[in-house]
Design an enzyme around this catalytic site. Structure first.
Site, PDB file in Angstrom:
ATOM      1  N   SER A 154      -3.116  -4.964  -3.273  1.00  0.00           N
ATOM      2  CA  SER A 154      -2.226  -4.420  -2.245  1.00  0.00           C
ATOM      3  C   SER A 154      -2.686  -4.825  -0.859  1.00  0.00           C
ATOM      4  O   SER A 154      -3.882  -5.012  -0.615  1.00  0.00           O
ATOM      5  CB  SER A 154      -2.187  -2.883  -2.317  1.00  0.00           C
ATOM      6  OG  SER A 154      -1.705  -2.426  -3.550  1.00  0.00           O
ATOM      7  N   CYS A 155      -1.732  -4.962   0.016  1.00  0.00           N
ATOM      8  CA  CYS A 155      -1.991  -5.000   1.451  1.00  0.00           C
ATOM      9  C   CYS A 155      -0.846  -4.222   2.092  1.00  0.00           C
ATOM     10  O   CYS A 155      -0.225  -3.397   1.429  1.00  0.00           O
ATOM     11  CB  CYS A 155      -2.115  -6.427   1.981  1.00  0.00           C
ATOM     12  SG  CYS A 155      -0.628  -7.427   1.799  1.00  0.00           S
ATOM     13  N   LYS A 156      -0.564  -4.462   3.324  1.00  0.00           N
ATOM     14  CA  LYS A 156       0.467  -3.684   4.002  1.00  0.00           C
ATOM     15  C   LYS A 156       1.820  -3.835   3.321  1.00  0.00           C
ATOM     16  O   LYS A 156       2.516  -2.847   3.073  1.00  0.00           O
ATOM     17  CB  LYS A 156       0.559  -4.104   5.464  1.00  0.00           C
ATOM     18  CG  LYS A 156       1.595  -3.348   6.281  1.00  0.00           C
ATOM     19  CD  LYS A 156       1.577  -3.807   7.728  1.00  0.00           C
ATOM     20  CE  LYS A 156       2.609  -3.066   8.566  1.00  0.00           C
ATOM     21  NZ  LYS A 156       2.587  -3.493   9.991  1.00  0.00           N
TER      22      LYS A 156
ATOM     23  N   ALA B 221       0.834  -1.201   0.000  1.00  0.00           N
ATOM     24  CA  ALA B 221       0.000   0.000   0.000  1.00  0.00           C
ATOM     25  C   ALA B 221       0.871   1.254   0.000  1.00  0.00           C
ATOM     26  O   ALA B 221       1.760   1.391   0.850  1.00  0.00           O
ATOM     27  CB  ALA B 221      -0.921  -0.008   1.215  1.00  0.00           C
TER      28      ALA B 221
END
Length: 943
Positions: free
Chosen positions: A846-848, A323
């Site tokens: 997306s993620c972290k 992200a």
């Protein structure tokens, strides 16, 4: 075909093979083995084994058929003499910690290629080298060939099914993996290959290819250079404002100091990035590294290519990236969305404290737009004016007419930009900030000997604020009533920067009063540009009219005499006759444009000065945070756009859609609305929204060298252009609009659904309004894009899918889901992804850190595509999902399993930590204790 500098042609083609075993004997006679095969390659230089690949585990089967194959890409340093070692293990449990050796076999790649039907049956040697532990069958997989081999003695773990070892596909399939446009931007490919059964007991071949993207570093590096140039230009513009009153001059120096600190910081970051060599992505472990804060986390591309019986090959692309967020600056006070909202609310009070005029974000953006438009149009007008003179010199009627049309269009656009009321009011404000300003309503008292001129303002509280009628501003937010006193502080003296260094302002008593400001003066200034243009147009029209009248055909009996007279007239005038008459008005036009630009530039710079002054220091910190987030987002977008363009460069329908409407870029986010991930999501929302300021242009590469095929970024913060070079062969096949440099728009949309255990807490005890608002807002953008696409481009441009779901129906379903109160409503992501693919869009996940949650989402989407579009058997769905998600734990694992590792990493158990939410919810007492401990942990973390 070989393209110089674009792709390397290897001597050995891609070699891929599948594995199966027969008659395996487990260590315990009373059980069937759970087998897996580790594939190693003998290093020809060091003569030791290097782990290359590993299959999945097939449980309780003495004749296992492995779905995970082995691939040696064409760029892999392999030859026919390369030795491959197969080692079979019995994994007694899924942790692989208690696995036993069953047997081993070796062969060379040349043996496989020379074997009948390119298939080898090898005996597995036990540890003592004596007894045989079974056999292993190696069969080459051929993508894109019509061939089926029925081998009765190899069966799957599903009863009564026969397995063809070579997958069949359409013979006319195009090998997209050999696309010559992969070398410039994408590198270090890592491949995995699988074979899965379809509902009609045929076999499909699936290849995954993950690559790093060089744009992870090149785009942020270019952006940093542009940021530095823009801020240095701002500093120069502030110097060129000229003399200001002591109050405004002090604010100017403070703003210039802040700009200098930002420039210095960016220059240091740029210098550190220039030292980075050989790295193409930023691993998540470096997210807290200051020098890499502009670099996106784990930016990779992934392509799944599917070869099915009697069908054309299909490719599905996706970009995975962490992200976009400012991890270095932290999320203690939230992310950009919250910080900007709070900043705008507080800026009015800042403006009062600093005695500045409060300008809304719309006015500030307008000022930046005016500056950008003027800097773009002024050289165009000058160039077109010179072109008019050249055409007049050559007496070219057609050339003169075309040049005049261009000059007229650009000048009218220039005048329209300057008619904005903001420019006029800013000029009045700037005039009021000059030393010794006297307002129109002010009546100076008699000046006594030895008294300073500033004494005439003792009754300033009765004066009208010179800018209080500014459109769109509230009088409460304007300069305080004693603004005039700030301009005439008694006996003040200050030093500020000028064009050639520093200069000292004189005492106010020695500065004569400025004349009263004429509010109509600016109208006359920019109107003079239009008058000069009309003069040029009238003169050119007269030239062309006279020229046409002289060339009118005469009756036949008078034609010789008329021709002679016309020749005499032409020769009687010198070739530069038109130019001599046009030169004065054209020169005057250019001078007026220059004068207007200088005046308006100072006015807009003063607007930006006030905006910057009343936001010190928070505004500069927010701008730096926004720069960081935007840099990460733009690198990901450029990667996705280039990947989409390379894949569709020969797709006429896609290219037509691209230049008529643009392409949608759908970002799928899996962040939770809990703890610091709320700040990440707030950063990401602004970063994705800012991508609306980006357009793309396709250019022709000078050469086919890799350096000339790298995308280039140009522009400033309010508008960026990414130029994507293509080799001449591909550029010439583009539509004319794209070859002429038409800007290509991108429509970014963001959908977020938290899926982890923290989202469970947020939905039960927290607030998910941020997620709901983001999804609703971006649904409206996606719906508007589809409406525009339906009006401007034929729907035949869009790709065809096996599941004939209507896009309009999918949009209606998505609209219902975004307003439905449902926990972890992942249908929003599934439907949005399906719509994106049907709209020829670019997919991002997306993620972290773009690792666990992202990989789970991507693999699930890929298996769903295999099921819906390629008839993957339901009995193989879970097995296919397990294969794609498998992590190798026997021996070394390759980079595919951990994109942050090097070429080979050590085998370490994968540790995962899950909050025992279900247990905590059983007892309210345990839940309270857990919440208290979590609070203590968070407080300790941020202290």
């Amino acid at each position: 075909m070989r393209y110089t500098g674009v792709i390397l042609t290897a001597e050995l083609p891609r070699v891929e093979f599948s594995l199966a075993c027969n008659d395996l004997v487990a260590s315990g006679r009373d059980r069937k083995p759970s087998a897996l095969v580790e594939v190693s390659v003998v290093d020809p230089h060091k003569q030791h084994l290097v782990s290359h690949a590993c299959t999945e585990i097939v449980e309780a089967n003495k004749d296992p058929l492995f779905l995970t194959g082995v691939t040696f890409p064409s760029e892999y340093p392999a030859s026919q003499e390369t030795q491959v070692k197969l080692t079979v293990y019995d994994a007694k449990d899924k942790s692989h910690e208690s696995s036993s050796f069953l047997g081993t076999a070796s062969f060379s790649i040349g043996d496989l290629l020379r074997a009948k039907d390119e298939q080898l049956t090898l005996s597995l040697r036990s540890s003592d080298g004596g007894c045989t532990a079974g056999t292993v069958v190696v069969s080459r997989l051929k993508m894109g060939e019509m061939e089926e081999v029925d081998v009765d003695h190899i069966t799957t773990d599903i009863p009564s099914q026969k397995c063809p070892l070579v997958c069949e596909s359409a013979s006319h399939a195009v090998d997209r993996d050999n696309n010559p446009l992969t070398g410039p931007v994408f590198k270090n490919p890592v491949c995995k290959v699988y074979r899965f059964q379809t509902v009609d007991t045929k076999w499909m071949l699936v290849r995954e290819q993950m690559e790093e993207c060089t744009l992870s570093f090149t785009v942020p590096t270019q952006l940093l250079s542009l940021y530095i140039q823009e801020d240095m230009s701002r500093v120069q513009d502030l110097r060129e404002l000229g003399e200001l009153s002591p109050h405004w001059d002090n604010l100017r120096k403070e703003v210039m100091t802040r700009y200098g600190e930002t420039i210095s910081s960016y220059q240091e970051t740029l210098a550190e990035l220039d030292k980075v060599t050989g790295q193409s992505f930023k691993p998540s472990c470096c997210k807290a590294q200051k020098s890499l804060e502009f670099i996106p986390i784990n930016l990779h591309t992934q392509r799944m290519r599917v070869t099915c019986p009697r069908k054309t090959d299909a490719c599905y692309d996706i970009v995975t990236v962490g992200a976009p967020a400012a991890h270095i600056q932290g999320f203690k006070c939230g992310g950009l969305q919250r910080l900007l909202s709070r900043y705008e609310a507080e800026k009015k009070s800042f403006s009062t404290a600093y005695q500045c005029i409060y300008y809304s974000p719309e006015h500030t953006a307008k000022a930046q737009e005016v500056l950008s438009t003027m800097s773009l149009l002024q050289p165009l007008i000058t160039g077109l004016a010179d072109q008019v003179l050249r055409a007049a010199q050559e007496r070219s009627s057609a050339g003169l007419r075309d040049a005049l049309k261009g000059l007229s269009d650009k000048t009218e656009q220039f005048v329209h930009t300057l008619k904005d009321e903001l420019v006029k009011s800013a000029l009045l404000a700037l005039h009021a900030a000059r030393p010794g300003y006297v307002s129109k309503n002010q009546r100076p008292a008699a000046v006594q000997g030895g008294q300073h001129q500033g004494r005439v303002h003792q009754a300033s509280e009765q004066n009208q604020n010179p800018v209080q009628e500014l459109p769109g501003h509230s009088p409460a937010t304007l300069v305080a009533e004693n603004t005039v006193l700030c301009n005439n502080v008694e006996g003040s003296q200050t030093t500020t920067g000028g064009e050639s260094g520093t200069f000292t302002l004189k005492h106010q008593g020695s500065i004569p009063h400025h004349k009263e400001y004429d509010e109509e003066e600016w109208d006359r200034v920019w109107a003079s540009v239009a008058k000069c243009l009309n003069c040029v147009i009238a003169m050119v029209d007269k030239f062309l009219e006279d020229d046409n009248s002289k060339q009118e055909p005469a009756p036949e009996q008078q034609q010789p005499q008329q021709q002679q007279q016309l020749a005499d007239v032409i020769t009687s005038h010198s070739p530069g006759h038109w130019r001599e008459q046009l030169y004065p008005p054209v020169t005057r036009l250019k001078e007026c444009v220059t004068e207007v630009v200088e005046t308006a530039k100072k006015a807009m710079t003063f607007v930006l000065l006030q905006e910057a002054a009343c936001s010190i220091p928070q505004g500069f910190l927010l701008q730096q945070r926004r720069d960081v987030v935007f840099s990460q987002a733009l690198a990901a977008l450029a990667c996705g756009f280039v990947m989409k363009l390379y894949a569709g460069v020969q797709d006429k329908g896609f290219l037509r859609q691209l230049h008529l409407v643009g392409v949608v870029a759908q970002f799928e986010s899996l962040l939770s609305t809990y703890s610091e991930e709320i700040g990440m999501l707030e950063d990401m929302e602004i970063g994705i929204s800012d991508l609306q300021r980006v357009v793309f242009k396709i250019t022709e590469a000078k050469t086919e060298d890799l350096s000339d095929l790298q995308p280039l970024v140009c522009g400033r913060r309010d508008h960026f252009t990414v130029e994507v070079p293509l080799p001449r062969l591909f550029f010439q096949s583009l539509p004319e609009e794209m070859k002429e440099g038409k800007p290509l728009r991108v429509f970014p949309v963001l959908f977020n659904v938290g899926i982890n255990e923290q989202q469970t807490i947020a939905e039960r005890f927290g607030d998910i309004s941020l997620q709901e608002r983001i999804n609703q807002k971006n649904f409206e953008i996606l719906e508007a894009y589809y409406k525009t696409l339906s009006e401007k481009a034929p729907l035949e441009c869009l790709p065809c899918f096996q599941t004939q779901a209507d896009i309009k129906e999918l949009l209606e379903t998505l609209g219902q889901n975004v307003v439905t109160k449902k926990r972890k409503n992942v249908e929003i992501l599934w439907i949005a992804g399906a719509i994106c693919r049907r709209l020829n869009g670019i997919r991002f996940t997306s993620c972290k850190s773009a690792k666990d949650r992202t990989s789970m989402s991507v693999t699930l989407e890929q298996c769903a595509l295999l099921r819906d579009e390629h008839q993957l058997s339901k009995d193989y769905f879970i097995r296919a999902l397990d294969c794609m998600r498998s992590r190798l734990t026997q021996g070394d694992i390759v980079q595919w399993e951990d994109p942050e590792a090097g070429a080979v990493t050590e085998n370490k158990p994968v540790s995962r930590h899950f909050y025992p939410i279900a247990l905590l919810l059983v007892s309210s007492h345990l839940l309270v204790v857990w919440l208290i401990l979590s609070l203590v942990f968070l407080l300790a973390k941020y202290q």
